[in-house]
Design a protein around this motif. Structure first.
Motif, PDB file in Angstrom:
ATOM      1  N   PHE A  79       0.852  -1.172   0.000  1.00 35.33           N
ATOM      2  CA  PHE A  79       0.000   0.000   0.000  1.00 35.33           C
ATOM      3  C   PHE A  79       0.889   1.224   0.000  1.00 35.33           C
ATOM      4  N   LEU A  80       0.604   2.154  -0.933  1.00 34.95           N
ATOM      5  CA  LEU A  80       1.412   3.365  -1.087  1.00 34.95           C
ATOM      6  C   LEU A  80       2.898   3.036  -1.262  1.00 34.95           C
ATOM      7  N   GLY A  81       3.145   1.935  -1.953  1.00 35.19           N
ATOM      8  CA  GLY A  81       4.514   1.557  -2.253  1.00 35.19           C
ATOM      9  C   GLY A  81       5.261   0.863  -1.146  1.00 35.19           C
ATOM     10  N   LEU A  82       4.599   0.571  -0.020  1.00 35.75           N
ATOM     11  CA  LEU A  82       5.249  -0.095   1.106  1.00 35.75           C
ATOM     12  C   LEU A  82       4.700  -1.499   1.284  1.00 35.75           C
ATOM     13  N   ASP A  83       5.578  -2.458   1.572  1.00 35.08           N
ATOM     14  CA  ASP A  83       5.148  -3.832   1.827  1.00 35.08           C
ATOM     15  C   ASP A  83       4.225  -3.884   3.035  1.00 35.08           C
ATOM     16  N   GLY A  84       3.332  -4.891   3.037  1.00 33.23           N
ATOM     17  CA  GLY A  84       2.343  -5.019   4.096  1.00 33.23           C
ATOM     18  C   GLY A  84       2.941  -5.121   5.487  1.00 33.23           C
ATOM     19  N   TRP A  85       4.054  -5.865   5.641  1.00 34.48           N
ATOM     20  CA  TRP A  85       4.637  -6.032   6.975  1.00 34.48           C
ATOM     21  C   TRP A  85       5.124  -4.706   7.540  1.00 34.48           C
ATOM     22  N   ARG A  86       5.487  -3.769   6.669  1.00 35.31           N
ATOM     23  CA  ARG A  86       5.923  -2.461   7.143  1.00 35.31           C
ATOM     24  C   ARG A  86       4.751  -1.677   7.737  1.00 35.31           C
ATOM     25  N   TRP A  87       3.568  -1.879   7.186  1.00 36.70           N
ATOM     26  CA  TRP A  87       2.388  -1.205   7.718  1.00 36.70           C
ATOM     27  C   TRP A  87       2.023  -1.724   9.102  1.00 36.70           C
ATOM     28  N   LEU A  88       2.357  -2.968   9.386  1.00 31.88           N
ATOM     29  CA  LEU A  88       2.128  -3.480  10.741  1.00 31.88           C
ATOM     30  C   LEU A  88       2.896  -2.649  11.779  1.00 31.88           C
ATOM     31  N   LEU A  89       4.104  -2.244  11.435  1.00 28.04           N
ATOM     32  CA  LEU A  89       4.911  -1.428  12.333  1.00 28.04           C
ATOM     33  C   LEU A  89       4.426   0.012  12.380  1.00 28.04           C
ATOM     34  N   ILE A  90       3.997   0.534  11.245  1.00 32.14           N
ATOM     35  CA  ILE A  90       3.505   1.914  11.190  1.00 32.14           C
ATOM     36  C   ILE A  90       2.238   2.068  12.027  1.00 32.14           C
ATOM     37  N   VAL A  91       1.333   1.096  11.925  1.00 31.81           N
ATOM     38  CA  VAL A  91       0.091   1.153  12.706  1.00 31.81           C
ATOM     39  C   VAL A  91       0.399   1.223  14.206  1.00 31.81           C
ATOM     40  N   GLY A  92       1.324   0.387  14.667  1.00 32.49           N
ATOM     41  CA  GLY A  92       1.687   0.404  16.079  1.00 32.49           C
ATOM     42  C   GLY A  92       2.297   1.724  16.500  1.00 32.49           C
ATOM     43  N   SER A  93       3.142   2.292  15.647  1.00 41.20           N
ATOM     44  CA  SER A  93       3.809   3.544  15.964  1.00 41.20           C
ATOM     45  C   SER A  93       2.831   4.707  16.070  1.00 41.20           C
ATOM     46  N   LEU A  94       1.962   4.857  15.082  1.00 45.51           N
ATOM     47  CA  LEU A  94       1.025   5.981  15.083  1.00 45.51           C
ATOM     48  C   LEU A  94      -0.014   5.838  16.188  1.00 45.51           C
ATOM     49  N   GLY A  95      -0.440   4.603  16.442  1.00 43.43           N
ATOM     50  CA  GLY A  95      -1.398   4.384  17.523  1.00 43.43           C
ATOM     51  C   GLY A  95      -0.819   4.767  18.869  1.00 43.43           C
ATOM     52  N   ALA A  96       0.448   4.428  19.085  1.00 42.08           N
ATOM     53  CA  ALA A  96       1.096   4.759  20.353  1.00 42.08           C
ATOM     54  C   ALA A  96       1.222   6.266  20.531  1.00 42.08           C
ATOM     55  N   LEU A  97       1.431   6.986  19.437  1.00 40.15           N
ATOM     56  CA  LEU A  97       1.524   8.443  19.518  1.00 40.15           C
ATOM     57  C   LEU A  97       0.186   9.048  19.948  1.00 40.15           C
TER      58      LEU A  97
END
Length: 454
Positions: A177-195
């Motif tokens: 999605f948006l040029g990023l592999d799916g496993w990378r989005w797993l990390l992004i979701v955790g990061s933004l949620g924690a913020l």
């Protein structure tokens, strides 16, 4: 040590408060925080299953992927837990999630597996203190008659992060999605949620009991008076019930040496042994389940789907615990649920059909969170406020160290001897855990141990 005295404390003033929106808000905000902590903990196993074929990882490299976050949590639980006794619970809450959010986001853009390992380690430092701080803060802010129930509610909300990690992994792992592999989005979701959670925590009050043990009576009284006034307004009360004087030990500055002295030595030893052993039974399944299922011959996508279904037991078990933690002696609830974890783990290890695997995994995760909520409440009750962050934080750090080491021991066994050997070994260690708690653990239901738990 000076003689104990009988007096009115911050704890006795808190314990006579009627429950209010403040207590519910605390439970909600802390529950959302544990949501992302638990999401990330079980993300390690998903990343291990996904990145192994993608980066052609060896058994040792897969273990590094799974264990790296736990190594960071080991460091964070010791350092941040001890520091919270000196700078305050709320202050540490504001620090730990910022560390996690920053490095988890950086990990999402890692170019290869070694950078994933490094940044997962650094992110884990931030998460290391999250569960023990939650236990401590809830134990200090919630009246004792509702402490177990509200802590269980908080973790029930948090444990929805575990099946979420499984289901998100199941659906995004093969795409981009948006040029990023799916496993990378797993990390992004955790990061933004924690913020987002960090922003919610800005308005949490500092624990009045922490001010008290720092001998800052003015700040303790001001913080508690504000809470009392809010509760009275909400309930339309002109005055509150008189607090009951209690017998307490003198408030002294906590030292690491004190957790090994007097009555606390036995509790510290019990808790250290417990945290080493509970990790194998509790985190062992969550972190290894996707890898075990691929070893049984299922595809990565199918394994993640079965894992996600099994993980639905985590929030259910946490919900069930709400109705048990105030009715059953904590130590015996821990022992009973640990034996059931061993039983269902063996069933999962022997199973070959999909239906038996999912049912066994679901039942295992359900009883796991009855076990987990009971011990989170228990460990915060058996030490006094002044040393609680130190005692619980250091003990909890051991569970994270074992979680980090576990893949390096379990994956070679899985590869050479199969899933049955892995879960048989876990069952033996869980039986030893039961003996440790039964023989060394003090009784506590939230109403006992009040002298030393304040």
């Amino acid at each position: 040590m000076e003689a104990a005295e009988r007096r009115i404390t911050v704890a006795s003033r808190i314990d006579r408060l009627p429950l209010s929106s403040l207590h519910r808000r605390l439970s909600f905000v802390l529950g959302i925080g544990t949501f992302f902590d638990l999401y990330d903990i079980f993300l390690g196993g998903l990343l291990g299953a996904v990145l192994t074929p993608l980066f052609h990882l060896s058994t040792f490299e897969t273990a590094l992927i799974i264990g790296s976050g736990f190594f960071g949590m080991f460091i964070g639980a010791i350092v941040l837990g001890v520091v919270s006794d000196y700078i305050g619970r709320r202050s540490m809450y504001m620090v730990d999630l910022l560390i996690y959010s920053l490095f988890s986001l950086i990990a999402a853009f890692a170019p290869n597996f070694i950078w994933v390992v490094i940044f997962r380690f650094l992110a884990g430092i931030g998460l290391g203190a999250e569960p023990p701080l939650t236990d401590i803060y809830m134990g200090e802010m919630i009246p004792r008659h509702a402490r177990g129930r509200y802590t269980a509610w908080s973790y029930t909300l948090g444990f929805f992060g575990v099946p979420l990690a499984g289901f998100v992994g199941r659906f995004v792992v093969k795409g981009s999605f948006l040029g990023l592999d799916g496993w990378r989005w797993l990390l992004i979701v955790g990061s933004l949620g924690a913020l987002i959670v960090w922003l919610l925590r800005r308005h949490l009050p500092e624990s009045p009991r922490w001010h008290e043990i720092r001998q800052d009576e003015a700040s303790a009284n001001a913080a508690l008076t504000s809470i009392e006034e809010q509760v009275m307004r909400e309930h339309g009360l002109k005055e509150l019930p008189e607090p009951q004087p209690v017998v307490v030990e003198p408030q002294t500055r906590a030292t690491i040496a004190e957790i090994f002295s007097g009555v606390y030595a036995k509790r510290t030893i019990m808790l250290w042994i417990f945290q080493i052993l509970q990790t194998v039974g509790y985190y062992g399944f969550g972190s290894l389940a996707p890898v075990v299922l691929t070893a049984k011959g299922f595809s990565v996508v199918t394994s993640l789907g079965y894992t996600a279904l099994s993980f639905l037991g985590y929030p259910l078990g946490s919900f069930i615990s709400i109705f048990l933690v105030e009715r059953i002696e904590r130590k015996w609830l821990i022992v009973t649920s640990a034996l059931l974890i061993a039983l269902f783990g063996l069933s999962f290890g022997f199973a070959t059909s999909a239906i038996v695997l999912v049912i066994s995994g679901f039942l295992l995760t359900t009883v796991s969170n009855i076990f987990s909520n009971a011990f989170h409440i228990y460990q915060a009750e058996i030490f006094p406020t002044r040393m609680r962050g130190t005692a619980v934080g250091i003990a909890y750090s051991l569970s994270r160290l074992v979680s980090a080491i576990l893949p390096f021991a379990a994956l070679p066994v899985l590869k050479s001897l199969g899933p049955v050997a892995v879960f048989a070994g876990e069952a033996v260690l869980l039986v030893l855990l039961c003996l440790d708690v039964a023989l060394l653990g003090p009784r506590s239901t939230g109403r006992t141990l009040e002298i030393i738990a304040r």
